[in-house]
Design a protein around this motif. Structure first.
Motif, PDB file in Angstrom:
ATOM      1  N   ALA A  22       0.796  -1.188  -0.625  1.00  0.00           N
ATOM      2  CA  ALA A  22       0.175   0.394   0.289  1.00  0.00           C
ATOM      3  C   ALA A  22       0.777   0.829  -0.003  1.00  0.00           C
ATOM      4  N   LEU A  23       0.913   2.806  -0.580  1.00  0.00           N
ATOM      5  CA  LEU A  23       1.084   3.564  -0.548  1.00  0.00           C
ATOM      6  C   LEU A  23       0.383   4.615   0.658  1.00  0.00           C
ATOM      7  N   GLY A  24       1.411   4.752   1.691  1.00  0.00           N
ATOM      8  CA  GLY A  24       0.498   5.043   3.002  1.00  0.00           C
ATOM      9  C   GLY A  24       0.899   6.517   2.731  1.00  0.00           C
ATOM     10  N   THR A  25      -0.069   7.698   3.072  1.00  0.00           N
ATOM     11  CA  THR A  25      -0.343   8.870   2.685  1.00  0.00           C
ATOM     12  C   THR A  25       0.167   9.488   4.230  1.00  0.00           C
ATOM     13  N   ASN A  54      -2.719   0.228  -6.129  1.00  0.00           N
ATOM     14  CA  ASN A  54      -4.325   0.558  -6.436  1.00  0.00           C
ATOM     15  C   ASN A  54      -5.100   1.113  -4.842  1.00  0.00           C
ATOM     16  N   PHE A  55      -3.424   0.135  -4.099  1.00  0.00           N
ATOM     17  CA  PHE A  55      -3.584   0.825  -2.395  1.00  0.00           C
ATOM     18  C   PHE A  55      -3.846   2.002  -1.515  1.00  0.00           C
ATOM     19  N   PHE A  56      -4.492   2.709  -1.235  1.00  0.00           N
ATOM     20  CA  PHE A  56      -3.752   4.123  -0.550  1.00  0.00           C
ATOM     21  C   PHE A  56      -4.520   3.329   0.908  1.00  0.00           C
ATOM     22  N   ASP A  57      -2.867   3.776   1.829  1.00  0.00           N
ATOM     23  CA  ASP A  57      -3.886   4.272   3.147  1.00  0.00           C
ATOM     24  C   ASP A  57      -3.272   5.173   3.415  1.00  0.00           C
ATOM     25  N   THR A  58      -4.089   5.786   4.913  1.00  0.00           N
ATOM     26  CA  THR A  58      -4.270   7.529   5.483  1.00  0.00           C
ATOM     27  C   THR A  58      -4.941   7.490   6.230  1.00  0.00           C
ATOM     28  N   SER A  60      -8.290   9.932   9.119  1.00  0.00           N
ATOM     29  CA  SER A  60      -8.550  11.353   8.927  1.00  0.00           C
ATOM     30  C   SER A  60      -7.475  12.611  10.093  1.00  0.00           C
ATOM     31  N   THR A  61      -7.208  11.797  10.800  1.00  0.00           N
ATOM     32  CA  THR A  61      -5.944  12.881  11.190  1.00  0.00           C
ATOM     33  C   THR A  61      -4.536  12.857  10.711  1.00  0.00           C
ATOM     34  N   TYR A  62      -4.062  12.479   9.845  1.00  0.00           N
ATOM     35  CA  TYR A  62      -2.793  12.526   9.181  1.00  0.00           C
ATOM     36  C   TYR A  62      -2.724  14.204   8.096  1.00  0.00           C
ATOM     37  N   THR A  63      -1.989  14.698   8.264  1.00  0.00           N
ATOM     38  CA  THR A  63      -1.427  16.125   8.488  1.00  0.00           C
ATOM     39  C   THR A  63      -2.764  16.652   8.333  1.00  0.00           C
ATOM     40  N   ASN A  64      -3.673  16.279   9.457  1.00  0.00           N
ATOM     41  CA  ASN A  64      -4.536  17.495   9.610  1.00  0.00           C
ATOM     42  C   ASN A  64      -5.386  17.041   8.917  1.00  0.00           C
ATOM     43  N   GLY A  65      -5.362  16.584   8.356  1.00  0.00           N
ATOM     44  CA  GLY A  65      -6.629  16.144   6.985  1.00  0.00           C
ATOM     45  C   GLY A  65      -6.171  16.408   5.904  1.00  0.00           C
ATOM     46  N   SER A  66      -4.834  16.550   5.712  1.00  0.00           N
ATOM     47  CA  SER A  66      -4.855  17.150   4.231  1.00  0.00           C
ATOM     48  C   SER A  66      -4.460  15.977   3.384  1.00  0.00           C
ATOM     49  N   SER A  67      -3.703  14.481   3.823  1.00  0.00           N
ATOM     50  CA  SER A  67      -3.339  13.350   3.074  1.00  0.00           C
ATOM     51  C   SER A  67      -4.661  13.164   2.672  1.00  0.00           C
ATOM     52  N   GLU A  68      -5.805  12.761   3.477  1.00  0.00           N
ATOM     53  CA  GLU A  68      -7.078  12.541   3.064  1.00  0.00           C
ATOM     54  C   GLU A  68      -7.663  13.798   1.879  1.00  0.00           C
ATOM     55  N   ARG A  69      -7.766  15.129   2.727  1.00  0.00           N
ATOM     56  CA  ARG A  69      -8.278  15.934   0.906  1.00  0.00           C
ATOM     57  C   ARG A  69      -7.081  15.594  -0.244  1.00  0.00           C
ATOM     58  N   LEU A  70      -6.103  15.366  -0.020  1.00  0.00           N
ATOM     59  CA  LEU A  70      -5.296  15.567  -1.126  1.00  0.00           C
ATOM     60  C   LEU A  70      -5.423  14.327  -2.285  1.00  0.00           C
ATOM     61  N   LEU A  71      -5.316  13.296  -1.680  1.00  0.00           N
ATOM     62  CA  LEU A  71      -5.960  11.559  -2.334  1.00  0.00           C
ATOM     63  C   LEU A  71      -7.311  11.832  -3.053  1.00  0.00           C
ATOM     64  N   GLY A  72      -8.326  12.839  -1.706  1.00  0.00           N
ATOM     65  CA  GLY A  72      -9.826  13.198  -2.663  1.00  0.00           C
ATOM     66  C   GLY A  72      -9.846  13.403  -4.174  1.00  0.00           C
ATOM     67  N   GLU A  73      -8.656  14.083  -4.223  1.00  0.00           N
ATOM     68  CA  GLU A  73      -8.724  15.614  -5.315  1.00  0.00           C
ATOM     69  C   GLU A  73      -7.718  14.228  -6.372  1.00  0.00           C
ATOM     70  N   LYS A  81     -11.636   2.614  -9.400  1.00  0.00           N
ATOM     71  CA  LYS A  81      -9.963   2.076  -9.838  1.00  0.00           C
ATOM     72  C   LYS A  81      -8.788   1.858  -8.539  1.00  0.00           C
ATOM     73  N   VAL A  82      -9.391   2.407  -7.300  1.00  0.00           N
ATOM     74  CA  VAL A  82      -9.039   3.344  -6.340  1.00  0.00           C
ATOM     75  C   VAL A  82      -9.237   2.247  -5.278  1.00  0.00           C
ATOM     76  N   VAL A  83      -8.455   1.540  -3.899  1.00  0.00           N
ATOM     77  CA  VAL A  83      -9.156   0.924  -2.833  1.00  0.00           C
ATOM     78  C   VAL A  83      -8.332   2.227  -1.585  1.00  0.00           C
ATOM     79  N   LEU A  84      -9.107   3.073  -1.368  1.00  0.00           N
ATOM     80  CA  LEU A  84      -8.535   3.396   0.296  1.00  0.00           C
ATOM     81  C   LEU A  84      -8.899   3.175   1.082  1.00  0.00           C
ATOM     82  N   ALA A  85      -8.390   3.297   2.044  1.00  0.00           N
ATOM     83  CA  ALA A  85      -8.524   2.349   3.505  1.00  0.00           C
ATOM     84  C   ALA A  85      -7.471   3.515   3.960  1.00  0.00           C
ATOM     85  N   THR A  86      -8.982   3.764   4.782  1.00  0.00           N
ATOM     86  CA  THR A  86      -8.566   4.677   6.119  1.00  0.00           C
ATOM     87  C   THR A  86      -8.596   4.289   7.699  1.00  0.00           C
TER      88      THR A  86
END
Length: 189
Positions: A22-25, A54-58, A60-73, A81-86
């Motif tokens: 997985a790509l840790g974010t 295809n597998f991303f690890d994040t 809700s608190t990583y970098t005060n939410g920026s990790s998830e916001r960037l992944l969302g973008e 096509k991607v698997v989002l794990a939070t």
């Protein structure tokens, strides 16, 4: 045979196909005083997906939410096509004891924050991340099952929990007909 990111594997006890790594974010965003700016995070994301990842690890608190916001973008045009794990259970609001922990209130608030930040209708894989030794396992399991039944989460998992608790949780989920834990990631500490 060489191990490549597109040598997909089944995730735990599920039929979900994920890259072997997985790509840790946690470093997507610089709000913690270090990490990758947006353009660098995008380059990492693009390279990983170009190689078949295809597998991303994040969380809700990583970098005060920026990790998830960037992944969302980054996943807006290829979300299916991607698997989002939070993950949930770490403290989201200092001074608010209910903004962290494994209980239902923390779980629901964290998932809602993740859905907004990831700009998606569903989370592929939700991890109970930090075992708190306080919340009854039935409360955790029922909350997870409710999220799966609502379609907000597809699969549930756990990390950094005692193996005997994970085994107990699987038995309870099986007995009650609740969503089973698809994956267990033992603590590396």
């Amino acid at each position: 045979m060489a191990l490549t990111l597109d040598t997909y594997r089944l995730l735990g006890r599920s039929g979900l196909r994920v890259s072997p790594l997985a790509l840790g974010t946690a470093t997507f965003g610089t709000e913690w005083g270090w990490g990758a700016e947006r353009d660098e995070a995008r380059r990492l994301f693009d390279r990983y997906t170009e190689l078949g990842g295809n597998f991303f690890d994040t969380a809700s608190t990583y970098t005060n939410g920026s990790s998830e916001r960037l992944l969302g973008e980054f996943t807006r045009t290829n979300r299916d096509k991607v698997v989002l794990a939070t993950k949930y259970s770490t403290l989201r609001q200092p001074g608010d004891p209910n903004s962290g922990g494994t209980h239902r209130k923390s779980m629901l608030a964290s998932v809602e924050a993740s859905l907004r930040q990831l700009d998606t209708d569903y989370i592929d894989l939700l991890y109970v991340n930090v075992w708190d030794f306080r919340t009854p396992v039935e409360e955790i399991l029922r909350g997870l099952d409710d999220l799966v039944r609502q379609g907000k989460v597809l699969y549930v998992a756990i990390s950094s929990a005692p193996a005997w608790q994970v085994s107990r949780m699987q038995a309870i989920a099986d007995l009650r007909g609740w969503s089973p834990l698809s994956h267990w990631r033992p603590s590396t500490a």
